[in-house]
Design a protein around this motif. Structure first.
Motif, PDB file in Angstrom:
ATOM      1  N   ASP A   1     -21.489  -5.840   5.064  1.00 42.05           N
ATOM      2  CA  ASP A   1     -22.851  -6.121   5.502  1.00 42.05           C
ATOM      3  C   ASP A   1     -22.822  -7.301   6.363  1.00 42.05           C
ATOM      4  N   TRP A   2     -22.037  -7.484   7.409  1.00 47.39           N
ATOM      5  CA  TRP A   2     -21.761  -8.635   7.858  1.00 47.39           C
ATOM      6  C   TRP A   2     -22.716  -9.529   8.435  1.00 47.39           C
ATOM      7  N   ASP A   3     -23.895  -8.927   8.626  1.00 47.97           N
ATOM      8  CA  ASP A   3     -25.143  -9.923   9.427  1.00 47.97           C
ATOM      9  C   ASP A   3     -25.918 -10.386   8.093  1.00 47.97           C
ATOM     10  N   THR A   4     -25.387 -10.219   6.913  1.00 49.91           N
ATOM     11  CA  THR A   4     -26.326 -10.882   5.999  1.00 49.91           C
ATOM     12  C   THR A   4     -25.902 -11.966   5.460  1.00 49.91           C
ATOM     13  N   GLU A   5     -26.146 -13.191   5.330  1.00 50.98           N
ATOM     14  CA  GLU A   5     -25.426 -14.241   4.742  1.00 50.98           C
ATOM     15  C   GLU A   5     -25.300 -14.276   3.252  1.00 50.98           C
ATOM     16  N   SER A   6     -24.255 -15.007   2.858  1.00 45.27           N
ATOM     17  CA  SER A   6     -24.036 -14.898   1.282  1.00 45.27           C
ATOM     18  C   SER A   6     -23.446 -16.016   1.007  1.00 45.27           C
ATOM     19  N   GLN A   7     -22.795 -16.009  -0.148  1.00 43.91           N
ATOM     20  CA  GLN A   7     -21.862 -17.154  -0.528  1.00 43.91           C
ATOM     21  C   GLN A   7     -20.572 -16.453  -1.363  1.00 43.91           C
ATOM     22  N   ASP A   8     -19.655 -17.394  -1.415  1.00 40.27           N
ATOM     23  CA  ASP A   8     -18.446 -16.793  -1.915  1.00 40.27           C
ATOM     24  C   ASP A   8     -18.021 -17.983  -3.055  1.00 40.27           C
ATOM     25  N   ILE A   9     -18.120 -18.058  -4.214  1.00 36.90           N
ATOM     26  CA  ILE A   9     -17.726 -18.990  -5.249  1.00 36.90           C
ATOM     27  C   ILE A   9     -16.401 -18.884  -5.626  1.00 36.90           C
ATOM     28  N   THR A  10     -15.603 -19.959  -5.619  1.00 32.66           N
ATOM     29  CA  THR A  10     -14.148 -19.936  -6.099  1.00 32.66           C
ATOM     30  C   THR A  10     -14.076 -21.085  -7.197  1.00 32.66           C
TER      31      THR A  10
ATOM     32  N   VAL B   1     -18.176 -23.898  -3.313  1.00 33.60           N
ATOM     33  CA  VAL B   1     -19.136 -22.674  -2.878  1.00 33.60           C
ATOM     34  C   VAL B   1     -19.030 -22.694  -1.329  1.00 33.60           C
ATOM     35  N   TRP B   2     -18.703 -21.398  -0.879  1.00 32.48           N
ATOM     36  CA  TRP B   2     -18.370 -21.374   0.568  1.00 32.48           C
ATOM     37  C   TRP B   2     -19.486 -20.488   1.280  1.00 32.48           C
ATOM     38  N   LYS B   3     -20.022 -20.838   2.538  1.00 33.50           N
ATOM     39  CA  LYS B   3     -20.855 -20.023   3.100  1.00 33.50           C
ATOM     40  C   LYS B   3     -19.945 -18.857   3.803  1.00 33.50           C
ATOM     41  N   ASP B   4     -20.635 -17.697   3.498  1.00 30.08           N
ATOM     42  CA  ASP B   4     -19.928 -16.446   3.642  1.00 30.08           C
ATOM     43  C   ASP B   4     -20.902 -15.374   4.092  1.00 30.08           C
ATOM     44  N   ASN B   5     -20.571 -14.203   4.190  1.00 26.03           N
ATOM     45  CA  ASN B   5     -21.442 -13.107   4.549  1.00 26.03           C
ATOM     46  C   ASN B   5     -21.079 -11.926   3.638  1.00 26.03           C
ATOM     47  N   VAL B   6     -21.924 -11.185   3.332  1.00 30.63           N
ATOM     48  CA  VAL B   6     -21.800  -9.901   2.189  1.00 30.63           C
ATOM     49  C   VAL B   6     -20.957  -9.267   2.884  1.00 30.63           C
ATOM     50  N   MET B   7     -20.066  -8.560   2.043  1.00 27.56           N
ATOM     51  CA  MET B   7     -18.697  -7.811   2.480  1.00 27.56           C
ATOM     52  C   MET B   7     -19.636  -6.506   2.866  1.00 27.56           C
TER      53      MET B   7
END
Length: 104
Positions: free
Chosen positions: A65-74, A57-63
């Motif tokens: 919407d770069w100001d909103t924090e999200s996650q990337d799961i691989t 689970v990676w810390k990421d931002n919403v594609m």
């Protein structure tokens, strides 16, 4: 005036993202949905005897919407890479709510 709605996108074997049909008004709701969807998918693959490895689970931002924090799961299933992330899209009409577009 436009506003953003959020959708979970998945990619299998680096063949391009497939966007789901569940749209959310809040990025947090899309992230919760994504985590639940991934957990169910992994459990299903393991029940079927598939080998699931390299879960991250990676810390990421919403594609888009770069100001909103999200996650990337691989993760990898039998050598095939899977990726899940949240994307944002503009909802162009004020008369339509994201609730109107959510499929349940």
């Amino acid at each position: 005036m436009s506003r953003l709605i959020y959708v979970v996108a998945s990619e299998v074997d680096d063949r391009g993202f497939d966007f789901g049909c569940n749209y959310f008004e809040k990025a947090e709701d899309a992230i919760k949905f994504m985590r639940s969807w991934v957990a169910k998918l992994i459990m299903s693959k393991r029940r079927d005897g598939r080998n699931v490895t390299h879960l991250k689970v990676w810390k990421d931002n919403v594609m888009d919407d770069w100001d909103t924090e999200s996650q990337d799961i691989t993760f990898v299933v039998d050598g095939v890479p899977y990726e899940f992330r949240v994307w944002a899209f503009n909802l162009h009409s004020e008369s339509v709510s994201a609730k109107d577009v959510v499929n349940y």
